[in-house]
Motif scaffolding. Structure first.
Motif, PDB file in Angstrom:
ATOM      1  N   LEU A   1       8.276  -2.459  -1.353  1.00 60.57           N
ATOM      2  CA  LEU A   1       8.862  -1.027  -1.289  1.00 60.57           C
ATOM      3  C   LEU A   1       9.044  -0.573  -2.755  1.00 60.57           C
ATOM      4  CD1 LEU A   1      10.608  -0.890   2.022  1.00 60.57           C
ATOM      5  CD2 LEU A   1       8.397  -0.243   1.589  1.00 60.57           C
ATOM      6  N   LYS A   2       8.347   0.714  -2.932  1.00 61.13           N
ATOM      7  CA  LYS A   2       8.899   1.279  -4.165  1.00 61.13           C
ATOM      8  C   LYS A   2       9.511   2.649  -3.828  1.00 61.13           C
ATOM      9  CE  LYS A   2       5.069  -0.537  -7.393  1.00 61.13           C
ATOM     10  NZ  LYS A   2       4.796  -1.555  -6.715  1.00 61.13           N
ATOM     11  N   MET A   3       9.429   3.034  -2.518  1.00 67.85           N
ATOM     12  CA  MET A   3      10.019   4.183  -1.991  1.00 67.85           C
ATOM     13  C   MET A   3      10.177   3.985  -0.522  1.00 67.85           C
ATOM     14  SD  MET A   3       6.587   6.746  -1.302  1.00 67.85           S
ATOM     15  CE  MET A   3       7.536   7.742  -0.027  1.00 67.85           C
ATOM     16  N   VAL A   4      11.314   4.567  -0.214  1.00 73.91           N
ATOM     17  CA  VAL A   4      11.662   4.590   1.083  1.00 73.91           C
ATOM     18  C   VAL A   4      11.023   5.401   2.032  1.00 73.91           C
ATOM     19  CG1 VAL A   4      13.984   4.680   2.906  1.00 73.91           C
ATOM     20  CG2 VAL A   4      14.157   4.304   0.469  1.00 73.91           C
ATOM     21  N   PRO A   5      10.251   5.000   3.324  1.00 73.99           N
ATOM     22  CA  PRO A   5       9.759   5.925   3.928  1.00 73.99           C
ATOM     23  C   PRO A   5      10.362   7.053   4.543  1.00 73.99           C
ATOM     24  CG  PRO A   5       9.323   3.678   4.537  1.00 73.99           C
ATOM     25  CD  PRO A   5      10.329   3.727   3.766  1.00 73.99           C
ATOM     26  N   VAL A   6      10.001   8.189   4.498  1.00 70.46           N
ATOM     27  CA  VAL A   6      10.771   9.535   4.826  1.00 70.46           C
ATOM     28  C   VAL A   6      11.204   9.404   6.208  1.00 70.46           C
ATOM     29  CG1 VAL A   6      10.824  11.924   4.767  1.00 70.46           C
ATOM     30  CG2 VAL A   6       9.959  10.702   3.069  1.00 70.46           C
ATOM     31  N   SER A   7      10.350   8.935   6.975  1.00 68.48           N
ATOM     32  CA  SER A   7      10.471   8.908   8.461  1.00 68.48           C
ATOM     33  C   SER A   7      11.606   7.929   8.859  1.00 68.48           C
ATOM     34  CB  SER A   7       9.122   8.314   9.131  1.00 68.48           C
ATOM     35  OG  SER A   7       7.917   9.311   8.766  1.00 68.48           O
ATOM     36  N   VAL A   8      12.155   7.081   8.062  1.00 68.21           N
ATOM     37  CA  VAL A   8      13.189   6.298   8.642  1.00 68.21           C
ATOM     38  C   VAL A   8      14.351   7.152   8.946  1.00 68.21           C
ATOM     39  CG1 VAL A   8      15.147   4.717   7.783  1.00 68.21           C
ATOM     40  CG2 VAL A   8      12.507   4.301   6.862  1.00 68.21           C
ATOM     41  N   ALA A   9      14.581   8.211   8.244  1.00 67.07           N
ATOM     42  CA  ALA A   9      15.492   9.437   8.344  1.00 67.07           C
ATOM     43  C   ALA A   9      15.651  10.007   9.870  1.00 67.07           C
ATOM     44  CB  ALA A   9      15.731  10.380   7.295  1.00 67.07           C
ATOM     45  N   LYS A  10      14.516   9.759  10.546  1.00 64.72           N
ATOM     46  CA  LYS A  10      14.314  10.187  12.051  1.00 64.72           C
ATOM     47  C   LYS A  10      14.851   9.251  12.947  1.00 64.72           C
ATOM     48  CE  LYS A  10      10.501  13.154  10.881  1.00 64.72           C
ATOM     49  NZ  LYS A  10       8.843  13.494  11.511  1.00 64.72           N
TER      50      LYS A  10
ATOM     51  N   SER B   1       0.861  -1.251   0.119  1.00 64.64           N
ATOM     52  CA  SER B   1      -0.038   0.057  -0.053  1.00 64.64           C
ATOM     53  C   SER B   1       0.880   1.157   0.001  1.00 64.64           C
ATOM     54  CB  SER B   1      -0.913  -0.113   1.176  1.00 64.64           C
ATOM     55  OG  SER B   1      -1.525   1.234   1.373  1.00 64.64           O
ATOM     56  N   THR B   2       0.634   2.229  -0.698  1.00 67.08           N
ATOM     57  CA  THR B   2       1.352   3.669  -0.629  1.00 67.08           C
ATOM     58  C   THR B   2       0.876   4.727   0.405  1.00 67.08           C
ATOM     59  OG1 THR B   2      -0.204   4.285  -2.529  1.00 67.08           O
ATOM     60  CG2 THR B   2       1.855   3.236  -3.191  1.00 67.08           C
ATOM     61  N   ASN B   3       0.063   3.968   1.138  1.00 68.58           N
ATOM     62  CA  ASN B   3      -0.545   4.878   2.166  1.00 68.58           C
ATOM     63  C   ASN B   3       0.430   5.393   3.167  1.00 68.58           C
ATOM     64  OD1 ASN B   3      -1.814   6.415   4.287  1.00 68.58           O
ATOM     65  ND2 ASN B   3      -3.527   4.902   4.499  1.00 68.58           N
TER      66      ASN B   3
END
Length: 420
Positions: free
Chosen positions: A241-250, A213-215
């Motif tokens: 995964l098609k994109m890395v969750p931005v929140s991982v950087a936190k 899901s892309t949600n």
């Protein structure tokens, strides 16, 4: 006392017939004070139960794996071994009751045990120690191995692998001491938001359906402050995964990040925030370029093999074509928020200051660096294949061809366009 469990009865005279585990109930007790202590085994096929005497009839108790909820009781007559699988805490309590009934403490003679009592003590071992030992590790490989009364609250390490769970077991959220969670080879599409409240050091989510899901709300658990401060190993390979969750950087303490065998098309610019990251695995994805901010990382190892990076000649040509299409008209006047962010940077105000609006903090947090000069850039226009660079010289790179890669990123001003 009764114990809900699974049992398997093996006759020692014919060990080749192993049998199988059946859902059972074990009861321990005696008819009256003059009767012998016995165990009654009740199954669905024998509801009246099979009685096994315990008094002077106990050959031994094998409890090496009692912390995993497994033990074996051997009887003299009949010559059988009773294998038991149950919740570890309940099993320890059951064995403790059995010990207290078979060799109760004698008034004033607790240190002077008879011959039979010594034999029983050796069979049981230190049952009191068993009860005091906390269950800290649990391995589950099939549904029947889930604890009947939930996970022990003392767990520090939990492995649920190959079970086919569609959702993360909700009982995990109650494990305040949990530091290692392995959910490999299930069918989980998202984690509960409350996972962010756990102090997990190592999280393994290999071979699931995360990213199907892309949600973006599926990754809200990464906004939890506890997990941001504790997570140091995050393995999320073989998902969707098609994109890395931005929140991982936190997750500022992250040391190892494994995103291999996914369908990634890009890596977020905010990866620059992972200042303690040492190992980054991006192999077997669909990457053609990297974010310019990856140059600020001091990695020990980065694996970029089996992606779609162009060759050296193709990369050089793509970079020149991208630069030739950029003109001064591409550079827009900054927004009010961007001007405010620049003021914060100029005045060297701490990002986490309470006086700074949340939107300004987000801009400062996610803004990439200029692809040329390296200054913090607030321009939202991202240029593909803008430069052609190598990574940090100390980084060991695993790749299919060269150590030079195309990068994507913004330009802070027009003069950076022609700089080298």
């Amino acid at each position: 006392m009764k114990l809900l469990c699974e049992t398997n009865v093996i006759r020692r005279s014919n060990r080749e017939i192993k049998g199988r585990f059946l859902k059972s109930t074990l009861a321990i007790g005696k008819k009256d004070e003059k009767s012998k202590l016995c165990i009654i085994l009740i199954t669905s096929s024998n509801k009246t139960g099979i009685k096994y005497d315990l008094t002077n009839n106990l050959a031994g108790i094998f409890r090496k794996f009692v912390d995993e909820g497994k033990c074996t009781i051997s009887f003299v007559l009949p010559e059988v071994d009773l294998q038991i699988k149950a919740d570890s805490i309940q099993l320890k309590a059951f064995l403790n009751v059995m010990k207290n009934e078979l060799c109760p403490p004698k008034d004033g003679q607790s240190k002077d045990l008879g011959k039979n009592d010594n034999k029983l003590i050796r069979a049981f071992g230190s049952t009191n120690k068993m009860m005091n030992d906390e269950v800290t590790k649990l391995n589950i490989t099939k549904r029947s191995e889930f604890p009947i009364k939930g996970f022990p609250r003392t767990l520090k390490e939990l492995h649920i692998t190959g079970v086919g769970c569609l959702q993360m077991p909700i009982g995990i959220l109650n494990l305040a001491k949990l530091t290692h969670l392995d959910l490999t080879s299930n069918k989980i599409e998202k984690l509960h938001k409350a996972v962010g409240n756990l102090n997990i050091n190592q999280l393994i989510l290999t071979d699931n359906l995360l990213g199907k899901s892309t949600n973006l709300k599926d990754w809200e658990w990464l906004n939890g402050r506890n997990i941001q401060l504790s997570l140091h190993t995050f393995i999320i390979s073989r998902n969707k995964l098609k994109m890395v969750p931005v929140s991982v950087a936190k997750c500022e303490k992250l040391v190892c990040l494994d995103l291999s065998f996914n369908e990634l098309l890009s890596v977020p610019f905010s990866i620059k925030q992972l200042r303690q990251l040492k190992t980054l695995n991006l192999n077997n994805n669909e990457l053609k370029s990297l974010p310019c901010t990856i140059r600020s990382l001091y990695l020990d190892l980065i694996d970029l093999s089996t992606n779609q990076f162009p060759s050296y000649t193709e990369s050089l040509e793509l970079s020149q074509n991208s630069l030739s299409n950029i003109t001064s008209h591409n550079f827009k006047f900054p927004t009010l928020f961007e001007l405010s962010s620049r003021c914060v940077m100029r005045q060297q105000i701490p990002f986490m200051s309470l006086n700074i609006p949340h939107i300004i903090k987000e801009i400062l947090y996610h803004s990439p660096n200029c692809s040329k000069c390296g200054s913090l850039c607030f321009d939202r226009t991202i240029y593909k294949n803008i430069n052609f660079v190598s990574l940090n010289a100390k980084t060991r790179i695993t790749t299919d061809n060269s150590s030079y890669f195309l990068i994507d990123g913004p330009l802070c001003k027009y003069s950076c366009l022609n700089s080298k």
